[in-house]
Design an enzyme around this catalytic site. Structure first.
Site, mmCIF file in Angstrom:
data_model
loop_
_atom_site.group_PDB
_atom_site.id
_atom_site.type_symbol
_atom_site.label_atom_id
_atom_site.label_comp_id
_atom_site.label_asym_id
_atom_site.label_seq_id
_atom_site.Cartn_x
_atom_site.Cartn_y
_atom_site.Cartn_z
ATOM 1 N N GLU A 167 0.555 -1.563 -0.275
ATOM 2 C CA GLU A 167 -0.240 -0.373 -0.258
ATOM 3 C C GLU A 167 1.231 1.346 0.638
ATOM 4 O OE1 GLU A 167 -2.820 0.423 3.087
ATOM 5 O OE2 GLU A 167 -4.208 -1.923 2.370
ATOM 6 N N GLU A 351 -5.321 -8.589 1.471
ATOM 7 C CA GLU A 351 -6.099 -8.016 2.566
ATOM 8 C C GLU A 351 -7.624 -7.972 2.074
ATOM 9 O OE1 GLU A 351 -4.119 -4.906 4.881
ATOM 10 O OE2 GLU A 351 -2.311 -5.187 3.926
HETATM 11 C C1 BGC Z 1 -3.013 -2.501 6.232
HETATM 12 C C2 BGC Z 1 -2.996 -3.166 7.703
HETATM 13 C C3 BGC Z 1 -4.058 -2.439 8.182
HETATM 14 C C4 BGC Z 1 -5.360 -2.913 7.231
HETATM 15 C C5 BGC Z 1 -6.787 -1.995 8.216
HETATM 16 C C6 BGC Z 1 -4.752 -1.940 5.669
HETATM 17 O O1 BGC Z 1 -4.377 -1.207 5.401
HETATM 18 O O2 BGC Z 1 -1.992 -2.770 5.119
HETATM 19 O O3 BGC Z 1 -1.716 -3.490 7.854
HETATM 20 O O4 BGC Z 1 -4.171 -2.889 10.006
HETATM 21 O O5 BGC Z 1 -5.623 -2.237 6.046
HETATM 22 O O6 BGC Z 1 -6.593 -1.027 8.601
#
Ligand code: BGC
Length: 448
Positions: A167, A351
């Site tokens: 990111e 994610e």
């Molecule tokens: C990040 C994580 C973060 C998650 C939730 C993403 O932007 O890669 O490190 O904990 O979102 O905010």
């Protein structure tokens, strides 16, 4: 029974990041990171006092955490390497004990038949490099390639899926424009430079991989689809700016070799004319793109909002404790948009997940987190829909395996499918973990 949308070799896993879970940030000769420095400054943290000093103590509990992954049936685990553990000064001297931790982690994963997805950089830049200007220094691209090369040579083969950056948008927007994340700068002239150097670093690390590695490498971006609040031309233009800023600023240069035209509109004189050689350096063929998806935004024009002249319009819908709207159809829209804009590049959802208030104690059936179960069910089904429409999605990583340090928001925001009691370090799978295990076991067949 409806046939599952997911191909047989679809990879199901969960993700974490080094500073958020490991603890012991200075152990065994590690160099401090900007997150170590930032979290120890109570003026900077939205949750003062929360640091990564202990976190989930994963550094000392790695073996049992991998055993837990196996118990949950994970097929893959996405983690990040702490740059300063391996190179305490960021460049130069390698710290064998730091490298050893990640070698042991990878070996443990392989022993349990769990595929490692290694992210080289998830925000914890060594302070030694920040003191030299960090991502504002043009040399940062070379620093990153040097660090990446150390890991390729140690682990390529055992690791077959590599990620350069996690990111870059969050690093720049949070770290250099709005100051909410490390290193905590607020500077409209710095943000474009940091973005560009991050992309140069990505390009250099891919080039170094082609020389030293033999498997797959890609970039992870966060995508938040933008929808206009009305049919007005102003809202449409504001939506296009927000979309270019957040969703195209990194994908366009990496995959097309140019920045969106809107960047000049947004940053004005702060957006430089970049050299053609830089763009060629950045635009390297990648083997996959990782997408982190959490929410969408409905956007309206708002001249008072700097620098986008756009603001989000809150929707009458379920929101998470990070105040993100739950809107699963945007997952499908986003995957179709990606394919239509950039072509058939293999994709991983690297994610996806949600923070909700969990019951403080386990009941007879464990920790019951129905909203999180629902979030996983609907978002994974939305990925299935995109696959049915021909998008090449190859895997899914839940965020996160464990409750952990939610950066400047601290420990109150719990994203884990596994609950962590920070007093005792006891891990308790939530109902969402059991639900996700079943998704994995049936390859998504239980979603219909
Ligand atoms: C990040 C994580 C973060 C998650 C939730 C993403 O932007 O890669 O490190 O904990 O979102 O905010």
């Amino acid at each position: 029974m409806t046939k599952t949308a997911f191909p047989d070799n679809f990879l199901w896993g969960a993700a974490t990041a080094a500073y958020q879970i490991e603890g012991s940030p200075l152990a065994d000769g590690a160099g401090a990171s900007i997150w170590q420095r930032f979290s120890h400054d109570p003026r900077l943290m939205a949750s003062p006092g929360d640091t990564g000093d202990v976190a989930c103590d994963h550094y000392n509990r790695m073996e049992s955490d991998v055993a837990l992954m196996k118990e949950l049936g994970l097929q893959a685990y996405r983690f990040s390497v702490g740059w300063g553990r391996v190179l305490p000064e960021g460049i130069g001297r390698v710290n064998p004990k730091g490298l050893d931790f990640y070698e042991r982690l990878v070996d443990e994963l392989l022993k349990h038949d769990i595929e490692p997805l290694l992210t080289l950089h998830h925000w914890d830049l060594p302070v030694a490099l920040d003191d030299k200007g960090g991502w504002l220094n043009r040399d940062s691209a070379d620093w990153f390639a040097e660090y990446a090369d150390v890991l390729y040579r140690a682990l390529d083969g055992r690791v077959k899926k590599w990620v350069t950056l996690n990111e870059p948008w969050v690093i720049t927007d949070g770290g250099y424009l709005h100051g909410a994340l490390a290193p905590g700068h607020r500077n409209m002239f710095e943000a474009p430079i940091a973005s560009h150097n991050l992309m140069r670093a990505h390009g250099r690390a891919v080039q170094a991989y082609r020389a030293a590695g033999a498997h797959e490498i890609g970039l992870v971006v966060n995508i938040e689809p933008k929808y206009p609040a009305s049919d007005s031309a102003e809202d449409a233009a504001a939506t296009a700016r927000a979309h270019a800023y957040m969703n195209r600023q990194y994908l366009d240069p990496a995959l097309k070799g140019s920045y969106p035209a809107e960047m000049t509109e947004i940053f004005g004189e702060a957006w430089p004319q970049w050299a053609a050689e830089d763009m060629a350096d950045i635009c390297q063929p990648v083997d996959f793109i990782g997408i982190n998806y959490y929410t969408r935004n409905v956007v309206r024009a708002d001249p008072a909002q700097w620098p986008l002249r756009a603001s989000p319009v809150k929707q009458n819908a379920t929101h998470t404790t990070t105040d993100w709207e739950v809107y699963p159809p945007a997952m499908t829209d986003m995957l179709l948009w990606f394919r239509d804009s950039y072509g058939d590049i293999p994709l991983y959802i690297t994610e996806n997940g949600a923070a909700f208030y969990d019951p403080p104690q386990a009941g007879p059936d464990g920790i019951d987190d129905p909203l999180r179960c629902d979030y996983y069910r609907t978002h994974i089904a939305a990925i299935g829909e995109a696959i049915r429409q021909g998008v090449d999605v190859r895997g899914y990583m839940a965020w996160s395996l464990l409750d952990n340090l939610e950066w400047s928001l601290g420990y109150s925001k719990r994203f884990g499918i596994v609950h962590v009691d920070y007093q005792t370090q006891v891990r308790t799978p939530k109902r969402s973990a059991r639900f996700y295990s079943e998704i994995i076991r049936t390859n998504g067949g239980n979603l219909a």
